[in-house]
Design a protein around this motif. Structure first.
Motif, PDB file in Angstrom:
ATOM      1  N   UNK A  46      20.671 -67.927 -47.182  1.00 22.13           N
ATOM      2  CA  UNK A  46      19.909 -67.497 -48.349  1.00 22.13           C
ATOM      3  C   UNK A  46      18.705 -68.430 -48.515  1.00 22.13           C
ATOM      4  N   UNK A  47      17.478 -67.897 -48.458  1.00 21.72           N
ATOM      5  CA  UNK A  47      16.297 -68.761 -48.406  1.00 21.72           C
ATOM      6  C   UNK A  47      16.173 -69.804 -49.516  1.00 21.72           C
ATOM      7  N   UNK A  48      16.390 -69.434 -50.811  1.00 23.72           N
ATOM      8  CA  UNK A  48      16.220 -70.470 -51.838  1.00 23.72           C
ATOM      9  C   UNK A  48      17.228 -71.602 -51.683  1.00 23.72           C
TER      10      UNK A  48
ATOM     11  N   UNK B 123      13.724 -70.372 -37.092  1.00 22.75           N
ATOM     12  CA  UNK B 123      14.072 -71.543 -36.274  1.00 22.75           C
ATOM     13  C   UNK B 123      13.161 -71.613 -35.044  1.00 22.75           C
ATOM     14  N   UNK B 124      12.953 -70.462 -34.403  1.00 23.45           N
ATOM     15  CA  UNK B 124      12.085 -70.439 -33.230  1.00 23.45           C
ATOM     16  C   UNK B 124      10.662 -70.847 -33.577  1.00 23.45           C
ATOM     17  N   UNK B 125      10.156 -70.272 -34.664  1.00 24.69           N
ATOM     18  CA  UNK B 125       8.784 -70.577 -35.063  1.00 24.69           C
ATOM     19  C   UNK B 125       8.621 -72.056 -35.371  1.00 24.69           C
TER      20      UNK B 125
ATOM     21  N   UNK C  71       8.274 -72.733 -42.992  1.00 27.89           N
ATOM     22  CA  UNK C  71       8.410 -71.345 -42.547  1.00 27.89           C
ATOM     23  C   UNK C  71       9.017 -70.473 -43.650  1.00 27.89           C
ATOM     24  N   UNK C  72      10.120 -70.983 -44.251  1.00 28.24           N
ATOM     25  CA  UNK C  72      10.814 -70.217 -45.295  1.00 28.24           C
ATOM     26  C   UNK C  72       9.879 -69.978 -46.476  1.00 28.24           C
TER      27      UNK C  72
END
Lengths: 157, 53, 248
Positions: free
Chosen positions: C10-12, C92-94, C226-227
């Motif tokens: 979950x991003x936050x 993760x890749x970025x 990124x997120x």
């Protein structure tokens, strides 16, 4: 250019890039393999006479002869079966010494002398302190002491 | 001084360690700069939206 | 267990968790590197063949290790992203690509500087280990170029994930090149018994673990970026930015 075309171009370029990289690698490795000749094969007369190739082996103990006041050098390399005389003029890697693994690039002058234009030294994956090496009797110069001279297995061409 | 000379290999050894340090610091610093830029852009946009409402 | 992964993704939640985790990676990592570098440079004996030049191993090997680890994370992240459609996996890749490229560059340059006095050459064209590591650098560049050339994040994720997965074959080649072909490069040292005295090996492991921890901290920091960017239009980012304490 439309974004869709841009995407296709990018994906296309990536695929082409990977393909070119793969092709180059395989070609480079092939060349690397093809023009590497075993010393036993050189002695047997099986080597490309019209072009440069590479040989690899250990520098034979007590075989290094230096010309006074010049960079000229003569030594023998062995693959533990056969021995080949090598002549070279130029700067040597610091690891070059008796018993060391070397790779030489050059060509055969006649049937028993390899004229090198490049000498590279190899080392193995073992690291240890000089004192430890000494106590193990691993002194580099000893490694080929027993390898001097052509063994009976070596067949000349 | 003798330890720094590395038996004649000082230039090789120190340039490797120095380069590793510089490259890691630069890449981390650039990452932080980018993070702050992105954060600021978002902040500016959201605050502008907030004022309009 | 599944709840934990769900929360992580979950991003936050991740954005906040990463911020607290970073020092737990960075500080032990820096301590290990400080010890490893000091021991490798000054405490450990020189090598019986290479003298003091062998000390380059303490930066070369960790860099080369991370150059491959970062790529594998990129590829595994891409794979998970493609199969389970996890956005965080693509991130993760970025985040890993620029770091991987930096460590690949370091592995190449420190190897070249090491090769000059020992082997007698800065670079040997056609050598399997050297060539495949150079291609690894180009793969990172290609991956980043592909990402930046596609504006739509979801499409960039998919295209670059495919590239990352295809390129895994090169990582396998890098690893086994010294066994499959005759290379100027010597064979494996690190995870092989009897190749190195214990007092030389311990600082090398400290450097390997230290580099990995610092890499972890750097990756977490880039993942936060990124997120944040990917979620820039969501409510939680809005609330975060408008909250009195901010959310850098």
């Amino acid at each position: 250019m439309k974004p869709r075309q841009q995407r296709m171009l990018a994906v296309g370029l990536a695929v082409v890039g990977v393909a070119v990289a793969a092709g180059l690698t395989l070609r480079a490795f092939e060349e690397n393999m093809m023009f590497f000749v075993e010393i036993s094969d050189v002695i047997a007369g099986e080597y490309p006479s019209e072009r440069n190739f590479r040989i690899g082996g250990l520098v034979v103990a007590d075989s290094i002869q230096r010309e006074e006041g010049s960079l000229d050098l003569r030594f023998s390399v062995t693959d533990t079966r056969c021995e080949l005389d090598v002549s070279y003029t130029g700067v040597l890697p610091d690891l070059f010494r008796e018993g060391q693994g070397v790779v030489a690039h050059g060509r055969m002058a006649d049937n028993d002398l390899f004229i090198a234009d490049k000498i590279l030294a190899k080392h193995d994956e073992n690291y240890m302190a000089p004192e430890v090496a000494e106590s193990l009797g691993k002194h580099v110069q000893d490694q080929t002491a027993s390898l001097g001279g052509r063994s009976s297995e070596c067949e000349t061409g | 001084m003798e330890a720094l000379a590395m038996g004649g290999y000082g230039a090789y050894v120190w340039s490797c360690f120095g380069l590793a340090f510089i490259v890691t610091v630069v890449i981390e610093w650039r990452g932080r700069v980018r993070h702050n830029e992105i954060y600021r852009d978002i902040e500016v946009r959201i605050k502008a939206l907030e004022e309009r409402e | 267990m599944w709840k934990f992964f769900h929360q992580m993704a979950s991003p936050p939640y991740f954005y906040r968790l990463a911020a607290t985790l970073i020092p737990w990676f960075a500080i032990p990592g820096l301590i290990l590197i400080a010890y490893g570098a000091y021991a490798g440079l000054f405490l450990v004996s020189m090598d019986y063949q290479q003298g003091d030049a062998f000390r380059i191993i303490y930066v070369h090997v960790p860099s080369a290790y991370l150059s491959m680890m970062a790529y594998m994370m990129m590829a595994v992240g891409g794979g998970i992203g493609l199969i389970w459609r996890l956005k965080l996996a693509h991130a993760v890749g970025a985040a890993a690509a620029p770091l991987g490229a930096a460590f690949t560059f370091l592995a190449l340059v420190t190897g070249s500087i090491w090769g000059r006095p020992m082997w007698g050459t800065w670079w040997e064209w056609g050598d399997p280990r050297l060539t495949s590591e150079l291609i690894l650098l180009f793969l990172y560049f290609g991956y980043m170029a592909l990402r930046s050339s596609i504006d739509d994040t979801a499409k960039a994720d998919k295209a670059s994930a495919v590239l990352a997965l295809v390129g895994v074959v090169n990582v396998v080649i890098v690893h086994f090149s010294v066994e499959w072909w005759s290379s100027l490069h010597q064979g494996q040292t690190v995870f092989k018994k009897g190749t190195m005295d214990a007092d030389m090996r311990i600082p090398l492991f400290a450097m390997l673990i230290g580099f990995s921890f610092v890499f972890g901290a750097m990756l977490l920091r880039r993942l936060r970026t990124e997120v944040l960017f990917r979620e820039r239009r969501t409510r939680w980012v809005r609330e975060l930015v408008l909250s009195p304490e901010g959310g850098k």
